[in-house]
Design a protein around this motif. Sequence first.
Motif, short mmCIF file in Angstrom:
data_model
loop_
_atom_site.label_atom_id
_atom_site.label_comp_id
_atom_site.label_asym_id
_atom_site.label_seq_id
_atom_site.Cartn_x
_atom_site.Cartn_y
_atom_site.Cartn_z
N ARG A 256 -4.30 -11.08 1.30
CA ARG A 256 -4.52 -9.87 2.09
C ARG A 256 -3.26 -9.37 2.78
O ARG A 256 -3.17 -8.18 3.09
N GLY A 257 -2.32 -10.27 3.01
CA GLY A 257 -1.11 -9.84 3.72
C GLY A 257 0.00 -9.38 2.82
O GLY A 257 0.84 -8.56 3.24
N ILE A 258 0.08 -9.90 1.60
CA ILE A 258 1.21 -9.58 0.71
C ILE A 258 0.75 -8.87 -0.56
O ILE A 258 1.18 -7.75 -0.86
N PRO A 261 -1.55 -5.29 -0.07
CA PRO A 261 -0.75 -4.10 0.30
C PRO A 261 0.23 -3.68 -0.79
O PRO A 261 0.44 -2.48 -1.01
N LEU A 262 0.82 -4.67 -1.49
CA LEU A 262 1.76 -4.32 -2.55
C LEU A 262 1.06 -3.60 -3.70
O LEU A 262 1.55 -2.60 -4.23
N ILE A 263 -0.13 -4.09 -4.08
CA ILE A 263 -0.89 -3.46 -5.16
C ILE A 263 -1.35 -2.07 -4.75
O ILE A 263 -1.34 -1.12 -5.56
N ASN A 264 -1.75 -1.92 -3.50
CA ASN A 264 -2.16 -0.60 -3.02
C ASN A 264 -1.03 0.41 -3.12
O ASN A 264 -1.24 1.57 -3.51
N GLN A 265 0.17 -0.02 -2.79
CA GLN A 265 1.31 0.89 -2.85
C GLN A 265 1.68 1.24 -4.29
O GLN A 265 1.92 2.40 -4.62
N LEU A 266 1.73 0.22 -5.15
CA LEU A 266 2.11 0.47 -6.54
C LEU A 266 1.07 1.29 -7.30
O LEU A 266 1.39 1.90 -8.31
N SER A 267 -0.18 1.30 -6.82
CA SER A 267 -1.25 2.02 -7.51
C SER A 267 -1.45 3.43 -6.97
O SER A 267 -2.23 4.19 -7.55
N ASP A 268 -0.78 3.78 -5.89
CA ASP A 268 -0.97 5.09 -5.29
C ASP A 268 -0.32 6.17 -6.16
O ASP A 268 0.89 6.13 -6.39
N PRO A 269 -1.08 7.13 -6.67
CA PRO A 269 -0.47 8.18 -7.53
C PRO A 269 0.61 8.96 -6.81
O PRO A 269 1.62 9.32 -7.44
N LEU A 811 7.37 -4.96 11.50
CA LEU A 811 6.33 -4.67 10.52
C LEU A 811 6.14 -3.17 10.38
O LEU A 811 5.94 -2.46 11.38
N ALA A 812 6.23 -2.69 9.15
CA ALA A 812 6.10 -1.26 8.91
C ALA A 812 4.70 -0.78 9.26
O ALA A 812 3.70 -1.45 8.95
N GLU A 813 4.65 0.35 9.91
CA GLU A 813 3.35 0.93 10.23
C GLU A 813 2.71 1.49 8.96
O GLU A 813 3.38 1.83 8.00
N THR A 814 1.41 1.57 9.00
CA THR A 814 0.69 2.13 7.85
C THR A 814 1.11 3.58 7.66
O THR A 814 1.03 4.39 8.60
N VAL A 815 1.57 3.88 6.47
CA VAL A 815 2.05 5.24 6.19
C VAL A 815 0.86 6.19 6.20
O VAL A 815 -0.12 5.97 5.47
N PRO A 816 0.88 7.22 7.03
CA PRO A 816 -0.25 8.15 7.04
C PRO A 816 -0.37 8.88 5.71
O PRO A 816 0.64 9.17 5.06
#
Length: 921
Positions: A256-258, A261-269, A811-816
């Motif tokens: 959940r920590g690594i 978030p990495l998969i969520n970022q790489l999958s964002d169109p 820690l980077a804030e969640t990108v809006p």
Amino acid sequence: MLTETSLSIWGWGSLGIVLFLITFGPFVIFYLTFYILCFVGGGLVVTLLFGKTNSEKYLEQCEHSFLPPTSTGVPKCLEEMKREARTIKIDRRLTGANIIDEPLQQVIQFSLRDYVQYWYYTLSDDESFLLEIRQTLQNALIQFATRSKEIDWQPYFTTRIVDDFGTHLRVFRKAQQKITEKDDQVKGTAEDLVDTFFEVEVEMEKEVCRDLVCTSPKDEEGFLRDLCEVLLYLLLPPGDFQNKIMRYFVREILARGILLPLINQLSDPDYINQYVIWMIRDSNCNYEAFMNIIKLSDNIGELEAVRDKAAEELQYLRSLDTAGDDINTIKNQINSLLFVKKVCDSRIQRLQSGKEINTVKLAANFGKLCTVPLDSILVDNVALQFFMDYMQQTGGQAHLFFWMTVEGYRVTAQQQLEVLLSRQRDGKHQTNQTKGLLRAAAVGIYEQYLSEKASPRVTVDDYLVAKLADTLNHEDPTPEIFDDIQRKVYELMLRDERFYPSFRQNALYVRMLAELDMLKDPSFRGSDDGDGESFNGSPTGSINLSLDDLSNVSSDDSVQLHAYISDTGVCNDHGKTYALYAITVHRRNLNSEEMWKTYRRYSDFHDFHMRITEQLLLAPEMMKASPALAHYVYDFLENKAYSKGKGDFARKMDTFVNPLRNSMRNVSNAVKSLPDSLAEGMTKMSDNMGKMSERLGQDIKQSFFKVPPLIPKTDSDPEHRRVSAQLDDNVDDNIPLRVMLLLMDEVFDLKERNQWLRRNIKNLLQQLIRATYGDTINRKIVDHVDWMTSPEQVADSVKRFRDAFWPNGILAETVPCRDKSIRMRTRVAGKTKLLAIMPDELKHIIGAETTRKGILRVFEMFQHNQLNRRMVYVFLEGFLETLFPQYKFRELFNKLHSRSKQMQKYKQKLQTTQAPSLQKR
């Protein structure tokens, strides 16, 4: 007396009972009994509770009075915790490379600080637990690094990743086709595409489907937990793994920590679109590409975002207070923005009203098409493949193949004779061998197409065939030996109603125009409802570019000439329809200025281009020194009928043969300058080319004389398999050719087209690779993979990961989530960039429409979060299978994905289809 007394008592008692029953009713006895029982029961309960409480108090007093205190259990644990914690020494070495260990240690430190310490210190200030977690993480990283060093990563990066990406693209393409085939009238939604995608995936993979992991957040988290637990089992010592508390902490940090978030970022169109724009940031946006994207977009959100931005810019420009030269610039900008806004509004209106029109169908129905001469078709790689398909349908393929084979023979013969002549001048003689090869090639062409045994046979005048046979028997073959028959075959294809005239009325001709980028989208003019349609089919972009190069050029410095295409249209002359271009010409000199309009056909431009190209005088300084070229320019732009300088057949032959002839002449000159040993080797190689014409004919015949399949597609069909299952044997060892051919097959769907085109592309790629790198390119790729996995590059990747998640150690804030309009404009910019960087040479090889569709298909594939997640998980699975080849990770992943709904449907479908066959047995 006693008797009277007892009677009196019974009498009064009975009277009392009667009066009691009359007064309170007959059920009073039951009520009274119930009350008495409740009273007695309540008393018993109170007595028991009171006794129990007193007993417990007494026993407690006895325990404290008579039993000694114990030192075990909780008091002992508290005593141990109060003692001084022992020092745990941690070895900071992880991978054996300091440049990697340092950023990795920072990642571990930041992870513990932000995911564990912030809540752990509220429970305890003991550091030993945190040190144990750190030690566990380090042990896992050490085992991971040790195993990574033992793996050869070259097959993974050059084969597995390319195969996985190509298969993913194939599944997406098949899903799009299924959506289109379901109902042409109803446009499928994004949800329908995702569902269909996973249906196709299970049909292709057979054993696995990743729909649950990609569409359900709960199932995705469970999958990552299970995967991390398996990895910890493989990487941790048995003692650490058996510690459940420690294992669960590390598992949650990883999952959940690594990873998540990495998969969520790489999958964002939107992230992918921004990354694409960043990668090609050096290329400029092309206005033509941008307008093509707007006209082809079927996403109303994109069009609205562009329209709103254009309106915003218009408002800003109109608010500026400018004068002088700036006012003209601003007016031009305003006009451009108004045009963009109008195109967006028109496109939105058509999409909302359901009046979307297929350009090819519209052009076919209206018949307003450009005329492409046959000689241009025969020398254009894209146009030729459509003409081939049509000739095969009509049974005239033998004539076309004969024409092409003769062209190949002529070029080869000219090259062979030039080499022979040069060697004769050097005193070396191989006359008989060379002439024997040429004779064999010529006889092969005769036997295959013109003899009585030929099947199919080219139908020409018998006296021409007899003359050719006599020449072959008594004279040495020359490059021009087939010219008379080839000219007749050309005229037959041009005049016969079965061939070229009918081809211009066929749907394949319209598709050819689309591939040549001579079929533009309809522009809607006049009424606001979009009903007034005006078809425009001119390739104005390239022609405007050519004429701009001729601007301000003449043989006289005092004369300035400027010309541009001001309008286009379609002309019907004696039943022949062709495109017509209106050219506005401005000519200025010291004393006067003239302006006129003249009209030219597409073939006129072609002839004019050939005439000036022959003299190599396109540069302005060269034109000034050449009065003849200036004469050609004026002759072309004068408002009069244009007289062509060449005949149709001569133009065709020059266009086809001259580039090849020049290439062969360069080869011949290069051979002369080589040492004798190398020259002999080159000559032997060129001698072998004498059989090229025969092989060309055989290849063409094998490619197109095929019997269509008599059975429907089955699971063994290549389109229902992974892309790696159908590579050519002679391609597999050549890494770059394998990668490029595989990607071109899937991106541009080349396997759906004729094999002649695919073979040409394959040969072109082979020649390009050999000319660029030769046989060393495989070694260069292996070296590049080694460089990618070197400590320096791995350390750089870890640093980028650290800086992305913890910029400046925080820690980077969640990108809006960015505004929808911004994301839509990013999509448009990304598509425009991709379309603009496509070289024109690629469009000339496979066609403009195919190139555009392929690029947009790849871009569209990345616009679905669920599909991007699937690709990330496929890459992750391949990575783990490569890292742990001795373990059965493939079976593990199949089990983890076994709860897939699509997989269950597929198994039920198989059982249903197999049941009848089993019953028959």
